[in-house]
Write a protein that holds these residues in place. Structure first.
Motif, short mmCIF file in Angstrom:
data_model
loop_
_atom_site.label_atom_id
_atom_site.label_comp_id
_atom_site.label_asym_id
_atom_site.label_seq_id
_atom_site.Cartn_x
_atom_site.Cartn_y
_atom_site.Cartn_z
N UNK A 442 0.83 -1.22 0.00
CA UNK A 442 0.00 0.00 0.00
C UNK A 442 0.86 1.26 0.00
N UNK A 443 1.85 1.27 -0.90
CA UNK A 443 2.78 2.38 -0.98
C UNK A 443 2.78 2.99 -2.39
N UNK A 444 3.18 4.27 -2.43
CA UNK A 444 3.40 4.96 -3.70
C UNK A 444 4.90 5.10 -3.91
N UNK A 445 5.37 4.71 -5.11
CA UNK A 445 6.78 4.79 -5.43
C UNK A 445 7.00 5.74 -6.60
N UNK A 446 8.22 6.29 -6.63
CA UNK A 446 8.60 7.19 -7.71
C UNK A 446 9.89 6.68 -8.36
N UNK A 447 9.98 6.87 -9.67
CA UNK A 447 11.13 6.38 -10.42
C UNK A 447 12.15 7.49 -10.60
N UNK A 448 13.39 7.20 -10.24
CA UNK A 448 14.50 8.13 -10.45
C UNK A 448 15.08 7.86 -11.82
N UNK A 449 14.85 8.77 -12.77
CA UNK A 449 15.28 8.53 -14.15
C UNK A 449 16.80 8.57 -14.30
N UNK A 450 17.48 9.30 -13.45
CA UNK A 450 18.94 9.39 -13.56
C UNK A 450 19.61 8.13 -13.00
N UNK A 451 19.19 7.71 -11.81
CA UNK A 451 19.80 6.54 -11.18
C UNK A 451 19.11 5.23 -11.57
#
Length: 530
Positions: A442-451
């Motif tokens: 039940x979490x929201x994740x974000x993608x780091x485009x650089x890493x």
């Protein structure tokens, strides 16, 4: 309600922002004998009005018949003297009057908004601008004041003169509703610019007025103008019942039911994918003998079938960008996992085969980000293993590039499930940033485009229930992320809840947009922006 409304300059169009309006307009007044306190003539129910002079004006609400009347500002009148018009026609006439006012005012939107607020507050009961005079009269007493009566008499005279000119024009040029002009004393381009800024919730009212407005809306010309000028309203379409779809307008906070799809039993029981592109909603599934595509058109409010891809498929990843969409991967009618992709153009309803991906995959997800298309995760290979990589398609170079670890993956609690038991990755893009919903934790994740890695930024709404990710929708809606799901009871009863969060405002804080009772999960969901 959305804080950042996508309807442009709402102050210019009062009907786009007001649920109810008690004001009546001088557009209707020449049809009344207010001096005698009663109607001139009556309408005949829902049929076409019978009287010769007045009802032509109500039927068309544009051209020479009303070019004088559209110059008048709003005036107070008792509802009892307003002629019988259906709700859509009255609303349409109100919209047209506001459109003409925009062209004439030649002032800033702030000034117009201030004027409208004063009218709503009752600071000025009458503010009328005649062609021959720019004097304004403020009346704080009874609307039967002699000044109002004098004004009405002038309007009746103006209307009769306008009607005579209109009848002479019709005698030589035919029905004015077929003319290229849409709004009186405005060229076609200016008319489209005004109408294009109305909320698309009002287009059904405008289309009810006459043939000219109906044709310009159904042709898609208004929506093309809006797209070119960056005017977009996002509606959420989803299905919780087989063959039935509904839409939610977050600006007006309204639910709308779409016509029921006509389909066979095999289509009802098969896996289905959905995609909104341009002014269309596409639903993909299997018929009795082949893959079937049903297309809902916003322009005609109807479903059609018969469209075919170059390589029919299901369980693919897809995303749209304006009037185009890309569908990648999936499997064919024999269950073979595909590496092919196709581009669909909703303007001309054509399919174009694209270069093949590096890996075949099904049950994957697709997004557009930074002007490129990405396919994420899925199942591939001879042993149907879960894929952790993604692929980027560059529309300019027409090439695919594999990106490792682009799939948000599973939590340790879900790692033991069969690959086919879990829903495709729940991903969405807002402001060119990629987010994912982890239904297990039940979490929201974000993608780091650089890493090229994922990190947790907050929680999902607590009542967003799913079954291994199925039945939960995670979508981008303008500058917001939306989660559609809801709690269930043992008896099968439950609710569908629409929650939204604006990522630019900080960590996830979910606001409830709407909820409704439903005994089913969300089968399919798409967001249409036009």
């Amino acid at each position: 309600m959305f804080d950042g409304r996508s309807c442009v300059v709402p102050g210019l169009f009062s009907s786009s922002c007001q649920a109810e309006n008690k004001w009546s307009f001088m557009t209707f007044l020449p049809e009344l004998d207010i001096r005698n306190g009663k109607r001139h003539r009556d309408f005949d129910g829902d049929n076409e009005p019978q009287p010769r002079k007045v009802n032509k004006r109500v039927d068309s609400c544009h051209q020479g018949e009303t070019r004088n009347l559209f110059q008048q500002h709003m005036c107070h009148a008792d509802d009892s003297v307003v002629p019988k018009m259906d709700q859509d026609q009255r609303k349409g006439c109100e919209l047209l009057r506001n459109c003409q006012r925009v062209e004439k005012a030649e002032t800033s939107s702030v000034q117009l908004l201030d004027e409208w607020e004063q009218l709503k507050a009752g600071d000025s009961l009458v503010s009328c601008d005649l062609q021959t005079s720019k004097q304004q009269q403020d009346h704080s007493g009874d609307s039967s004041d002699s000044g109002v009566q004098q004004f009405v008499e002038q309007q009746v005279e103006l209307a009769e003169n306008s009607l005579e000119e209109s009848e002479q024009q019709e005698h030589h040029a035919g029905d004015s509703s077929d003319s290229g002009s849409l709004l009186p004393r405005m060229n076609r381009d200016s008319s489209i610019a005004c109408l294009g800024r109305c909320s698309r919730s009002d287009y059904s009212s405008l289309a009810s007025l006459n043939r000219s407005f109906r044709n310009i809306i159904r042709s898609g010309e208004l929506y093309r103008w809006r797209r070119l000028n960056g005017i977009v309203e996002h509606w959420i379409y989803f299905s919780c019942t087989l063959l039935e779809w509904e839409a939610y307008d977050p600006i007006r906070e309204q639910w709308m039911h779409l016509p029921r799809m006509a389909s066979n039993e095999c289509f009802m029981c098969s896996d289905k994918e959905s995609l909104a592109v341009g002014t269309e909603l596409l639903v993909f599934g299997r018929g009795l003998s082949s893959h079937v595509i049903y297309r809902y058109s916003l322009l005609t409010n109807s479903w059609t079938s018969g469209m075919r891809m170059n390589a029919p498929r299901c369980l693919f990843g897809s995303a749209s960008l304006g009037e185009i969409a890309i569908l990648a991967g999936g499997c064919d009618s024999d269950g073979y996992i595909l590496d092919s992709a196709e581009l669909y153009n909703s303007e001309n309803q054509t399919w174009e085969l694209l270069p093949s991906m590096n890996k075949p995959r099904k049950m994957c997800s697709g997004v557009f980000m930074d002007g490129k298309f990405y396919v994420i995760g899925g199942i591939g290979g001879s042993d149907s293993k879960l894929l952790t990589c993604g692929e980027e398609y560059n529309l300019q170079t027409r090439t695919w590039t594999e990106i490792p670890n682009m799939s948000p993956g599973r939590s340790t609690r879900g790692s033991e499930m069969p690959a086919t038991a879990e829903a495709p990755p729940l991903v969405a893009v807002v402001n060119n940033e990629l987010y994912a919903a982890d239904y297990v934790d039940m979490e929201v994740k974000k993608y780091d485009k650089d890493r090229k890695l994922w990190f947790t930024i907050g929680r999902l709404p607590e009542r967003a229930v799913s079954m291994n990710g199925w039945g939960l929708a995670f979508r981008a809606c303008g500058n917001r992320l939306i989660v559609i799901g809801g709690p269930r009871t043992h008896g099968g009863e439950g609710f569908i809840e629409l929650n939204s969060w604006v990522p630019s405002e900080g960590p996830p804080q979910w606001n409830l947009l709407a909820r409704k009772r439903s005994g089913h999960f969300v089968y399919n969901c798409a967001v249409m922006g036009c």
